[in-house]
Write a protein that holds these residues in place. Structure first.
Motif, PDB file in Angstrom:
ATOM      1  N   GLY A 493       0.800  -1.214   0.000  1.00 60.72           N
ATOM      2  CA  GLY A 493       0.000   0.000   0.000  1.00 60.72           C
ATOM      3  C   GLY A 493       0.830   1.258   0.000  1.00 60.72           C
ATOM      4  N   GLU A 494       0.400   2.229   0.804  1.00 63.61           N
ATOM      5  CA  GLU A 494       1.026   3.542   0.856  1.00 63.61           C
ATOM      6  C   GLU A 494       1.800   3.726   2.155  1.00 63.61           C
ATOM      7  N   ASN A 534      -3.300   2.286   3.697  1.00 61.53           N
ATOM      8  CA  ASN A 534      -3.661   3.394   2.809  1.00 61.53           C
ATOM      9  C   ASN A 534      -4.332   4.520   3.595  1.00 61.53           C
ATOM     10  N   MET A 538      -8.234   3.902  -3.226  1.00 58.81           N
ATOM     11  CA  MET A 538      -7.138   3.622  -4.152  1.00 58.81           C
ATOM     12  C   MET A 538      -7.615   2.889  -5.398  1.00 58.81           C
TER      13      MET A 538
END
Length: 748
Positions: A493-494, A534, A538
């Motif tokens: 993810g982020e 996240n 997304m």
């Protein structure tokens, strides 16, 4: 009973009189102070600067020598040139710093200490967007209350939260700080968080003054690019972006922060129409407005002010009462008043608002309120707060997908491979705006999973790639780990650096290095559970999108690993629901469920000349409100108590939920409406109510939600609330794309 009733009535009559008397006494005290103040001291009360004494690690203690910055700030405080400090914490130093103002300045006016306590202080809770996924208002109030307790014990009086910007473009980095794309959720969470921060009594040491931000329309920055311009109709502003602020102010918030953006050509921090005409004139807001970090100075860069003096004049006259960081008010107010460019009455008004807020916080009676080292040690990272963080974490998790009932996983007898850059990570799990976090409290995914596993189970951990770049041999090691495991847990993810202020993204997908890792791991044929980290909705693609099981885990804070393990292994079923839409592709942005139909509505069967992109349907991959649990729940057709609603009347919408599984299910029933014909075009759906219910295993429950005349209100062409007779659609559904509507007619 009559006597009791009489006492209750007398008490009800007396309480407002006591409050009015206190307010009058505060006003007399404040006015007396203002009468004694020099213009420099007045400017000082409107000057907010960084706290160099209590910034992490805690900078000074009694007896320590001051560095140059600290010495200058101390001199300014003693001279009455600073009225508030921000982003410092620590009980031990609070008395030292407050003494400079109370004992060593001419008038002894206490300092206001503020801080960015967004989702916890030492104990970190899920980021606000993640917590909103719980759809649990009581939870949001409780986590805000815990954050206020920890903040108050550290000598803080005000928090720069909640952020109540409606955010419909997932490219915007600050989506993570708010409550998502829906107006109703933003309003309700604004109320819950304001109440949680402020508590029952602002004078209590554990209460933090709430500061709803950013006023206004910051969440609609063009192209989702942070700090960018906002251009919209007044109808859109009043229908979507202002209601959460009004809700927070009605809940008692006594401060607000002006935004960075310009709105229809006028920067928010110099916008009299916003800060005075609406905020004061229409809404009667009695608190003070603080600029965002140097936002009044940025009027120059906007091309709205000629220089610092001009910027100070414009911001002050527009309604910004307190200047954050820039020092422009302290530098220019004396001359602006002397020259007649700013009336002294406007300065006095701003000072009065600040001092009345300090009085409301009880700082004149107790300038050292809450700052107690023993209390600070007791509440920071307490067992109660960590338990709450774990509860909040697991309630924030959203299960998007669970093909073949892969989840929950067994705790025993299986071999698991935890693969991805967030598996062993203990730094990124806190999320953005966790500047005071206690890193020793971090529970990584690896730690949480290992502590949950039982006999005969094992866990290997392989990084595989960095967040945005491959690592040498990473994919090969990950493939080997996957091949040796029964199930792959893919933590991708982020990072915090990708989802925060100034972190807007053109592509809201998984970074290429992680996608390559996911493809290689999926090619082994082993079942994959994606654990997504996240701070926004997304774009999901490739092996991440196609994985049989997918959990959205946001940035869950201190108890991340334990919260994920609770859900992954079935001790608690997932109960979260999306507060934002996940688009098919980044290029759909901004995408939100409450869009208009247009004159050529999108239809699945019509590919040409309808409102859609060529490559994808005009839908979300995973819609607002979506979330699965560990039992299948089906919805019956919706029933209405009548096929017509009388003017000023009410209907009831009902649905039967049936659980086809062997575990009880927690379901969030969502009531949406659509006004089919109106003098202002209406969204295709609007959330009006929701209710969480428990459906027993193998059983059914009846759920009834009221639909009131007030739920049909919209702003008309005159920008006033109106209702018009006609046909309405109603859904009771599990998300904003599901279900079939029923209809009723509103009769005049």
């Amino acid at each position: 009973m009559l006597l009791l009733g009489g006492v209750m009535i007398a008490g009800m009559m007396t309480a407002p009189r006591i409050a009015a008397a206190k307010a009058e006494a505060n006003l007399e005290r404040v006015n007396a102070l203002i009468a004694r103040m020099t213009i420099e001291e007045k400017a000082g009360q409107l000057n907010l600067q960084n706290d160099p004494f209590r910034w992490r690690p805690e900078g000074v203690n009694p007896g320590d020598a001051l560095n140059t910055d600290q010495a200058q700030t101390a001199a300014d405080i003693k001279a009455g040139r600073i009225g508030a400090l921000f982003n410092g914490v620590g009980a031990a130093t609070t008395r030292l710093v407050q003494d400079m103002a109370v004992k060593e300045s001419r008038l002894g006016i206490p300092l206001l200490f503020a801080a960015d306590i967004i989702h916890g202080l030492k104990t970190t809770f899920p980021v606000p967007l993640g917590e909103t996924a719980s759809w649990d208002l009581d939870l949001a109030e409780r986590t805000a209350r815990a954050a206020a307790v920890e903040g108050g014990a550290a000598g803080v009086h005000q928090t720069y939260a909640p952020m109540v910007d409606v955010a419909r473009d997932q490219r915007w980095g600050r989506v993570v700080e708010g409550a998502g794309e829906d107006v109703l959720l933003n309003r309700l969470f604004a109320i819950a968080r304001t109440k949680g921060f402020q508590g029952d009594d602002l004078k209590d040491w554990s209460s933090l003054l709430a500061c709803p931000k950013h006023f206004a329309a910051y969440g609609a920055a063009e192209a989702g690019m942070d700090y960018n311009s906002t251009d919209m109709s007044e109808l859109e502003l009043r229908s979507v972006y202002l209601p959460p602020f009004k809700a927070a102010f009605d809940a008692g918030a006594l401060s607000t922060m002006s935004a960075f953006n310009d709105l229809n050509g006028v920067p928010a921090s110099g916008n009299k129409w916003l800060l005075t005409d609406i905020l004061r004139g229409e809404w009667g807001f009695a608190g003070f407005v603080v600029s965002d970090y140097t936002s009044e100075q940025e009027l120059i860069a906007h091309g709205f002010a000629a220089d610092g003096r001009d910027a100070a004049r414009i911001a002050l006259m527009a309604g910004v009462d307190m200047s954050m960081k820039s020092g422009l008010y302290m530098e220019h107010i004396p001359d602006l008043v002397a020259s007649g460019d700013v009336p002294i009455e406007r300065v006095d008004e701003a000072v009065r608002r600040v001092l009345m807020t300090k009085a409301a916080l009880g700082l004149f009676e107790n300038p050292y309120r809450g700052a107690d080292v023993r209390t600070e040690r007791r509440v920071h990272g307490s067992r109660e707060h960590l338990a709450l963080a774990r509860e909040a974490g697991r309630k924030s998790i959203v299960m998007l997908k669970n093909d073949g009932d892969l989840l929950p996983l067994p705790k025993t007898g299986k071999t698991y491979a935890l693969i991805g850059p967030f598996g062993a990570d203990s730094a990124d799990l806190f999320g953005p705006w966790s500047i005071f976090k206690d890193t020793k409290l971090a529970v990584s995914l690896e730690q949480g999973l290992r502590s949950a596993l039982g006999a005969g189970a094992s866990l290997t951990v392989t990084k595989g790639s960095d967040v945005e770049a491959p690592i040498a041999g990473g994919i090969e090691a990950a493939v080997a780990a996957a091949q040796a495991a029964d199930v792959v847990l893919l933590a991708v993810g982020e990072s915090t650096e990708m989802s925060a202020e100034s972190k807007s993204r053109v592509d809201i997908g998984i970074p290429a290095a992680q996608l390559a890792l996911a493809e290689a791991v999926a090619a082994t044929g082993k079942p994959v559970v994606v654990i997504l980290r996240n701070g926004r909705g997304m774009e999901l693609a490739g092996a991440v999108k196609d994985a049989p099981a997918l959990l959205v885990t946001w940035f869950l804070g201190s108890e991340t690993g334990n919260a994920v393990a609770d859900v992954l292994f079935g001790d608690h079923a997932p109960t979260g629901r999306l507060p934002v839409s996940f688009p098919h592709r980044s290029g759909q942005s901004p995408f939100y469920y409450a869009h208009k139909a247009t004159g050529r509505p999108s239809k699945p069967t019509d590919r040409e000349f309808t409102s859609k992109f060529r490559e994808v349907p005009h839908t979300a991959l995973y819609p607002f409100g979506h979330g699965l649990t560990y039992a299948p729940v089906s919805y019956s057709p919706v029933r209405l108590s009548a096929d017509a609603m009388a003017w000023n009347g009410e209907l009831t919408a009902s649905v039967t939920l049936t659980n086809g599984g062997t575990r009880e299910a927690s379901e969030v029933v969502q009531l949406y409406i659509r006004d089919r014909t109106a003098s202002i075009t209406q969204p295709v759906r609007l959330l009006r109510h929701f209710k969480r219910v428990t459906v027993p295993a193998g059983g059914s429950v009846e759920v009834a939600l009221p639909l009131k005349f007030e739920d049909l209100l919209f702003l008309g062409q005159d920008l006033k609330p109106t209702v018009e007779p006609g046909l309405f659609d109603v859904w009771l559904s599990p998300d904003a794309q599901a279900g079939e509507p029923v209809q009723f007619t509103l009769n005049r």
